[in-house]
Design a protein around this motif. Structure first.
Motif, PDB file in Angstrom:
ATOM      1  N   ILE A  69     -16.748   2.347  17.269  1.00 11.66           N
ATOM      2  CA  ILE A  69     -17.442   1.101  17.624  1.00 11.66           C
ATOM      3  C   ILE A  69     -16.489   0.053  18.204  1.00 11.66           C
ATOM      4  O   ILE A  69     -16.900  -1.074  18.493  1.00 11.66           O
ATOM      5  N   GLY A  70     -15.219   0.412  18.373  1.00 11.76           N
ATOM      6  CA  GLY A  70     -14.270  -0.494  18.998  1.00 11.76           C
ATOM      7  C   GLY A  70     -13.771  -1.607  18.098  1.00 11.76           C
ATOM      8  O   GLY A  70     -13.438  -2.699  18.571  1.00 11.76           O
ATOM      9  N   LEU A  71     -13.702  -1.349  16.793  1.00 15.61           N
ATOM     10  CA  LEU A  71     -13.161  -2.321  15.838  1.00 15.61           C
ATOM     11  C   LEU A  71     -11.798  -1.838  15.374  1.00 15.61           C
ATOM     12  O   LEU A  71     -11.676  -0.759  14.795  1.00 15.61           O
ATOM     13  N   LYS A  72     -10.759  -2.629  15.627  1.00 19.64           N
ATOM     14  CA  LYS A  72      -9.418  -2.256  15.182  1.00 19.64           C
ATOM     15  C   LYS A  72      -9.308  -2.535  13.689  1.00 19.64           C
ATOM     16  O   LYS A  72      -9.545  -3.656  13.237  1.00 19.64           O
ATOM     17  N   THR A  73      -8.957  -1.528  12.923  1.00 16.94           N
ATOM     18  CA  THR A  73      -8.872  -1.683  11.478  1.00 16.94           C
ATOM     19  C   THR A  73      -7.467  -1.356  10.993  1.00 16.94           C
ATOM     20  O   THR A  73      -6.914  -0.314  11.318  1.00 16.94           O
ATOM     21  N   ASP A  74      -6.916  -2.279  10.217  1.00 17.86           N
ATOM     22  CA  ASP A  74      -5.616  -2.083   9.575  1.00 17.86           C
ATOM     23  C   ASP A  74      -5.884  -1.853   8.089  1.00 17.86           C
ATOM     24  O   ASP A  74      -6.149  -2.809   7.345  1.00 17.86           O
ATOM     25  N   PHE A  75      -5.840  -0.602   7.675  1.00 17.28           N
ATOM     26  CA  PHE A  75      -6.169  -0.270   6.284  1.00 17.28           C
ATOM     27  C   PHE A  75      -4.958  -0.440   5.375  1.00 17.28           C
ATOM     28  O   PHE A  75      -3.837  -0.077   5.736  1.00 17.28           O
ATOM     29  N   LEU A  76      -5.215  -0.978   4.189  1.00 16.22           N
ATOM     30  CA  LEU A  76      -4.174  -1.151   3.182  1.00 16.22           C
ATOM     31  C   LEU A  76      -4.295  -0.062   2.110  1.00 16.22           C
ATOM     32  O   LEU A  76      -5.404   0.330   1.740  1.00 16.22           O
ATOM     33  N   HIS A  77      -3.160   0.372   1.604  1.00 11.35           N
ATOM     34  CA  HIS A  77      -3.164   1.231   0.420  1.00 11.35           C
ATOM     35  C   HIS A  77      -3.201   0.330  -0.807  1.00 11.35           C
ATOM     36  O   HIS A  77      -2.333  -0.513  -0.999  1.00 11.35           O
ATOM     37  N   TRP A  78      -4.233   0.500  -1.637  1.00 13.21           N
ATOM     38  CA  TRP A  78      -4.365  -0.293  -2.862  1.00 13.21           C
ATOM     39  C   TRP A  78      -3.504   0.357  -3.931  1.00 13.21           C
ATOM     40  O   TRP A  78      -3.803   1.449  -4.410  1.00 13.21           O
ATOM     41  N   ALA A  79      -2.435  -0.302  -4.325  1.00 11.20           N
ATOM     42  CA  ALA A  79      -1.455   0.305  -5.223  1.00 11.20           C
ATOM     43  C   ALA A  79      -1.997   0.442  -6.643  1.00 11.20           C
ATOM     44  O   ALA A  79      -2.507  -0.525  -7.229  1.00 11.20           O
ATOM     45  N   ASP A  80      -1.867   1.634  -7.189  1.00  8.82           N
ATOM     46  CA  ASP A  80      -2.244   1.949  -8.565  1.00  8.82           C
ATOM     47  C   ASP A  80      -1.024   2.611  -9.200  1.00  8.82           C
ATOM     48  O   ASP A  80      -0.561   3.644  -8.724  1.00  8.82           O
ATOM     49  N   PRO A  81      -0.466   2.023 -10.262  1.00  9.04           N
ATOM     50  CA  PRO A  81       0.761   2.596 -10.848  1.00  9.04           C
ATOM     51  C   PRO A  81       0.599   4.042 -11.293  1.00  9.04           C
ATOM     52  O   PRO A  81       1.561   4.821 -11.213  1.00  9.04           O
ATOM     53  N   LEU A  82      -0.600   4.437 -11.743  1.00 11.67           N
ATOM     54  CA  LEU A  82      -0.793   5.817 -12.168  1.00 11.67           C
ATOM     55  C   LEU A  82      -0.704   6.780 -10.985  1.00 11.67           C
ATOM     56  O   LEU A  82      -0.247   7.919 -11.142  1.00 11.67           O
ATOM     57  N   VAL A  83      -1.115   6.335  -9.817  1.00 13.24           N
ATOM     58  CA  VAL A  83      -1.010   7.171  -8.622  1.00 13.24           C
ATOM     59  C   VAL A  83       0.436   7.238  -8.146  1.00 13.24           C
ATOM     60  O   VAL A  83       0.961   8.323  -7.847  1.00 13.24           O
ATOM     61  N   ILE A  84       1.088   6.079  -8.092  1.00 13.99           N
ATOM     62  CA  ILE A  84       2.460   6.038  -7.570  1.00 13.99           C
ATOM     63  C   ILE A  84       3.419   6.814  -8.468  1.00 13.99           C
ATOM     64  O   ILE A  84       4.416   7.362  -7.999  1.00 13.99           O
ATOM     65  N   LYS A  85       3.117   6.891  -9.754  1.00 11.61           N
ATOM     66  CA  LYS A  85       3.957   7.689 -10.657  1.00 11.61           C
ATOM     67  C   LYS A  85       3.838   9.178 -10.353  1.00 11.61           C
ATOM     68  O   LYS A  85       4.749   9.960 -10.657  1.00 11.61           O
ATOM     69  N   SER A  86       2.708   9.567  -9.764  1.00 11.31           N
ATOM     70  CA  SER A  86       2.454  10.989  -9.510  1.00 11.31           C
ATOM     71  C   SER A  86       2.690  11.395  -8.063  1.00 11.31           C
ATOM     72  O   SER A  86       3.066  12.533  -7.789  1.00 11.31           O
ATOM     73  N   ILE A  87       2.441  10.464  -7.136  1.00 12.49           N
ATOM     74  CA  ILE A  87       2.577  10.755  -5.710  1.00 12.49           C
ATOM     75  C   ILE A  87       3.485   9.686  -5.101  1.00 12.49           C
ATOM     76  O   ILE A  87       3.218   8.489  -5.251  1.00 12.49           O
ATOM     77  N   SER A  88       4.518  10.092  -4.434  1.00 12.01           N
ATOM     78  CA  SER A  88       5.442   9.121  -3.853  1.00 12.01           C
ATOM     79  C   SER A  88       4.759   8.317  -2.760  1.00 12.01           C
ATOM     80  O   SER A  88       3.806   8.785  -2.118  1.00 12.01           O
ATOM     81  N   LEU A  89       5.261   7.117  -2.535  1.00 12.06           N
ATOM     82  CA  LEU A  89       4.721   6.300  -1.451  1.00 12.06           C
ATOM     83  C   LEU A  89       4.920   6.983  -0.103  1.00 12.06           C
ATOM     84  O   LEU A  89       4.085   6.863   0.796  1.00 12.06           O
TER      85      LEU A  89
END
Length: 248
Positions: A69-89
């Motif tokens: 649809i022609g909308l530029k979107t800049d998506f953010l990663h919502w940080a969750d400590p439980l995720v970051i402990k398991s999957i590297s940034l």
């Protein structure tokens, strides 16, 4: 026109579909938006990881739709400590082209419970020149001064303080840290005015927190029609900057 503060996903009982949210933005002249997928707090690592992977699939669909649809979107990663402990940034950012990282201290007590992970986030942002977006408010849990240690240590990391409800704190931080920006989402009119009068109008970016604005307008009604979403965003634009005064 760019909206620096937009969400998609579940907010309490209401699910805001990215198709609807993006069409509303497009219909109202927005050409670019910074988007974060609403992410709850989990106490179980498996639930956090399951949610992360489900959101990843949905973000890929949302990105394709926005391009269509022609909308530029800049998506953010919502940080969750439980995720970051398991999957590297590094792994997280290899799986999707995120444009920055969102931090929500009301959900996770980053500065007291996860300071090492918070430092990792700032180090990652510095290394890859990524902006950080931090929810701020008036409570002890989300006041922005708690992050000043990291603002000092990482002066090259552009950090976006959402809401800027406390004008005196915002002015103090802006005065000392040129890497900080703010936004107008749910920023009280008097706070916005005071920050601008202090000389920082150019550091206050237009953001709406849409469609959370709609949720509050509807008093938490989980059901919505597209027309009510569109009307809500039009009202935001008509009100000017900042769009709302209140309670989020």
């Amino acid at each position: 026109m760019k909206d620096w503060h937009v969400h998609i996903g579940q907010y309490f009982e209401a699910y805001y579909d990215f198709h609807d949210v993006f069409w509303v933005l497009k219909n109202n002249g927005v050409t670019e938006a910074v988007v974060a997928y609403l992410t709850p707090r989990f106490d179980d690592e498996k639930h956090s990881l399951d949610f992360y992977h489900a959101v990843l699939d949905e973000l890929k669909e949302a990105n394709c739709f926005a391009q269509d649809i022609g909308l530029k979107t800049d998506f953010l990663h919502w940080a969750d400590p439980l995720v970051i402990k398991s999957i590297s940034l590094e792994k997280i950012f290899s799986e999707f082209n995120y444009s920055g990282i969102a931090i929500h201290p009301l959900l996770h007590n980053w500065t007291k419970e996860h300071p090492l992970l918070l430092t990792q986030i700032f180090e990652f942002a510095q290394k890859y020149k990524l902006p950080l977006f931090i929810h701020t408010g008036l409570s002890e849990a989300d006041e922005p001064l708690q992050f000043e240690k990291w603002f000092c240590k990482f002066p090259d990391v552009k950090t976006h303080l959402a809401h800027c409800k406390n004008p005196d704190v915002t002015i103090s931080l802006f005065s000392k840290h040129p890497n900080l920006l703010g936004d107008t989402a749910f920023c009280p009119h008097d706070s916005y005015s005071k920050i601008c009068k202090a000389g920082f109008k150019d550091r206050m970016l237009f953001g709406t927190d849409f469609p959370i604005t709609h949720w509050y307008e509807q008093e938490g009604n989980a059901d919505y029609e597209f027309n009510s979403l569109n009307k809500n965003y039009k009202q935001i634009l008509e009100c000017g900057i900042p769009p709302f005064h209140s309670a989020h």
